[in-house]
Enzyme design. Structure first.
Site, short mmCIF file in Angstrom:
data_model
loop_
_atom_site.label_atom_id
_atom_site.label_comp_id
_atom_site.label_asym_id
_atom_site.label_seq_id
_atom_site.Cartn_x
_atom_site.Cartn_y
_atom_site.Cartn_z
N GLU A 193 0.86 -1.18 0.00
CA GLU A 193 0.00 0.00 0.00
C GLU A 193 0.89 1.23 0.00
O GLU A 193 1.92 1.26 0.66
CB GLU A 193 -0.92 -0.01 1.22
N ASN A 208 5.75 -12.89 2.91
CA ASN A 208 5.22 -12.01 3.95
C ASN A 208 5.73 -12.40 5.34
O ASN A 208 6.00 -11.54 6.17
CB ASN A 208 3.68 -12.01 3.93
N CYS A 224 -2.40 -6.90 5.88
CA CYS A 224 -1.76 -8.10 5.35
C CYS A 224 -0.97 -8.88 6.40
O CYS A 224 -1.30 -10.03 6.71
CB CYS A 224 -0.85 -7.73 4.19
N ARG A 241 -6.33 -0.05 9.06
CA ARG A 241 -6.60 -1.41 9.53
C ARG A 241 -5.41 -1.93 10.34
O ARG A 241 -4.27 -1.87 9.87
CB ARG A 241 -6.90 -2.33 8.33
C1 UGA Z 1 2.89 -6.00 2.81
C2 UGA Z 1 4.15 -6.46 2.05
O1 UGA Z 1 5.22 -5.55 2.28
C3 UGA Z 1 3.86 -6.59 0.56
O2 UGA Z 1 5.02 -7.10 -0.10
C4 UGA Z 1 2.69 -7.53 0.36
O3 UGA Z 1 2.36 -7.67 -1.01
C5 UGA Z 1 1.48 -7.00 1.11
O4 UGA Z 1 1.80 -6.88 2.51
C6 UGA Z 1 0.35 -7.95 0.90
O5 UGA Z 1 0.46 -9.11 1.30
O6 UGA Z 1 -0.63 -7.59 0.25
P1 UGA Z 1 1.76 -3.59 3.28
O7 UGA Z 1 0.78 -4.30 4.16
O8 UGA Z 1 1.26 -2.59 2.31
O9 UGA Z 1 2.58 -4.67 2.39
O10 UGA Z 1 2.75 -2.86 4.25
P2 UGA Z 1 4.33 -2.80 4.53
O11 UGA Z 1 4.95 -1.72 3.76
O12 UGA Z 1 4.90 -4.13 4.38
O13 UGA Z 1 4.32 -2.39 6.08
C7 UGA Z 1 3.70 -3.22 7.05
C8 UGA Z 1 3.91 -2.68 8.43
O14 UGA Z 1 5.25 -2.90 8.85
C9 UGA Z 1 3.65 -1.19 8.61
O15 UGA Z 1 2.91 -1.01 9.80
C10 UGA Z 1 5.05 -0.60 8.74
O16 UGA Z 1 5.07 0.58 9.49
C11 UGA Z 1 5.78 -1.73 9.44
N1 UGA Z 1 7.25 -1.73 9.22
C12 UGA Z 1 7.76 -1.88 7.98
C13 UGA Z 1 8.12 -1.63 10.30
O17 UGA Z 1 7.68 -1.51 11.47
N2 UGA Z 1 9.46 -1.67 10.08
C14 UGA Z 1 9.98 -1.82 8.86
O18 UGA Z 1 11.24 -1.86 8.72
C15 UGA Z 1 9.12 -1.92 7.77
#
Ligand code: UGA
Length: 434
Positions: free
Chosen positions: A156, A213, A265, A332
């Site tokens: 996202e 994931n 996700c 979410r």
């Molecule tokens: C995630 C995956 O990154 C995608 O590759 C995947 O396609 C997607 O889920 C899915 O299954 O549809 P998304 O949910 O958009 O994507 O979000 P992310 O960018 O992965 O972030 C997830 C959470 O992790 C956020 O709350 C973010 O703040 C946190 N995060 C991320 C951290 O706390 N530390 C980090 O180093 C990176």
């Protein structure tokens, strides 16, 4: 090619729109009347950078249309993408009722030429087999279709970019006609970007998605584990993690500690993968550890706030950032909501600001004060709590923020600010792992 995309959430709408951008003739189907009304006016119901422009362009060019009827779209299409949601059941399993419902409807309308049904949503391994059995059970002829797994890796906030310039395209197909059709779908993109195509079995493709994931979530929980160790030992997690990440076998991406991962996700997919492992007779301890550390991350942060502020009842606390991550209006499983819940329960008076997610949050949490910007949140606040690492927070006039606050205390759940600079400006500053 004529393509139907069923479900217009983040995955479905981005996939459908990007397939139209690649030159295909796409019909997106959704049964939510409110969403459909917007889409029929070519208005995106979600905030996703670049998506609105692509919808306008492709709908304008006649390549992208929206409908609520599955039947005609299935009859007219060569490839049908299933992009409905697979929510989390209370026991952690993925709830596949929408996937099954769509499979049944597809079966009723499957006629004419050979078609490929594509599972795009995140599902446990062997779901494609269940989809195939369902379609057969409800009357379709087995020579007329194949079921393929083509997982989506979009994030996202960068969904369009991730789809139009992917790291890889994973196609899980077990028959030659299905492989050919899927190559035809992605040929324009592969020719343009050179993206590698991994042609694998259906079951492998399904496991690739859950595996990817889980690994990403594991990196975040690992970063948080190191941060917690640094807090106890008196080291700096950013220094430690940067040095660890410089080993190219490890890599520095996705190693940011904070208040844990949220979103639609990771929490759901990690739980579902745990259940899949259980079904396969494999110990789910790896997945449990990821979840446990993710919970601890937010707990430790809340304890820090409670320890420093002592009594929260009646205290004015400002929350900066509500979305589960920057560049989205999605709340979410947003850690910010968990923080707000707890502060509210302790009697704190909360004001909040987010560049994009205020409208969504207002619906879910109407009882807090919503501000026009970060400075308004700071005015009179006895503490600021940063929950999302929006770029605009990095450029705040911190001296102004400090002067506006009643007591300049900052709890930075995303390590947005530099501790030395903050302390130099006269803030009492708490980061994560620093
Ligand atoms: C995630 C995956 O990154 C995608 O590759 C995947 O396609 C997607 O889920 C899915 O299954 O549809 P998304 O949910 O958009 O994507 O979000 P992310 O960018 O992965 O972030 C997830 C959470 O992790 C956020 O709350 C973010 O703040 C946190 N995060 C991320 C951290 O706390 N530390 C980090 O180093 C990176």
């Amino acid at each position: 090619m004529r393509i139907a995309v069923i479900g217009t959430g983040y995955v479905g709408l981005t996939t459908g729109t990007c397939l139209a951008e690649m030159g295909h003739q796409v019909t997106c189907i959704d049964n939510d009347p409110e969403k459909l009304a917007k889409l029929r006016r070519n208005v995106s119901p979600i905030f996703e950078p670049g998506l609105q422009e692509l919808i306008t362009r492709n709908a304008g060019a006649g390549r992208l249309s929206f409908d609520d009827r599955i039947g005609p779209a299935v009859k007219d299409s060569e490839v049908i993408f299933i992009c409905v949601n697979t929510p989390r059941k209370s026991d952690g399993h993925a709830d596949l009722r929408y996937v099954e419902g769509v499979a049944r409807q597809i079966a009723e309308h499957l006629c004419g030429e050979y078609k490929v049904i594509v599972d795009k949503c995140t599902v446990p391994v062997r779901t494609a087999e269940k989809v195939r059995q369902t379609i057969l059970r409800y009357g379709a002829d087995e020579t007329r279709f194949d079921v393929v797994s083509n997982p989506e890796f979009l994030k996202e906030g960068t969904a369009v970019q991730d789809t139009m310039a992917p790291d890889r395209i994973v196609i899980g197909a077990d028959t030659a006609p299905a492989r050919l059709k899927m190559m035809e779908v992605y040929r324009p993109l592969v020719e343009k970007t050179g993206a590698p195509v991994k042609m694998v079995s259906v079951r492998s493709a399904e496991l690739i998605k859950h595996g990817a994931n889980t690994f990403l979530a594991a990196k975040i929980s690992f970063a948080n584990l190191i941060a917690h160790a640094c807090e106890e030992a008196g080291a700096d997690a950013l220094e430690v993690l940067e040095a660890i990440g410089l080993d190219e076998r490890i890599g520095g991406h996705f190693l940011c500690p904070g208040i844990g991962f949220g979103g639609s996700c990771f929490p759901k997919d990690i739980a579902a993968f745990g259940k899949t492992l259980e079904t396969l007779g494999i110990d789910g301890m790896f997945v449990e550890a990821i979840e446990k550390i993710n919970k601890q991350a937010i707990e430790r942060f809340l304890r820090k706030i409670e320890k420093e502020l002592w009594i929260l009842d009646g205290k004015a606390i400002g929350v900066l950032g509500l979305a589960f991550k920057p560049c989205t209006d999605d709340i979410r499983n947003a850690p910010a909501l968990k923080v707000i819940d707890r502060l509210k329960a302790e009697g704190a008076v909360i004001s909040a600001y987010d560049p994009e997610a205020m409208e969504n949050t207002r619906k879910a949490v109407p009882e807090i004060v919503y501000c026009a910007d970060a400075y308004q949140v700071a005015a009179g606040a006895e503490a600021l709590v940063v929950c999302t690492d929006w770029e605009e927070f990095k450029h705040l006039d911190l001296a102004r923020v400090k002067n506006l606050m009643r007591t300049p205390i900052v709890f930075d759940g995303r390590n947005v600010f530099n501790p030395e600079e903050m302390r130099g400006l006269g803030f009492k500053y708490f980061g994560v792992g620093r």
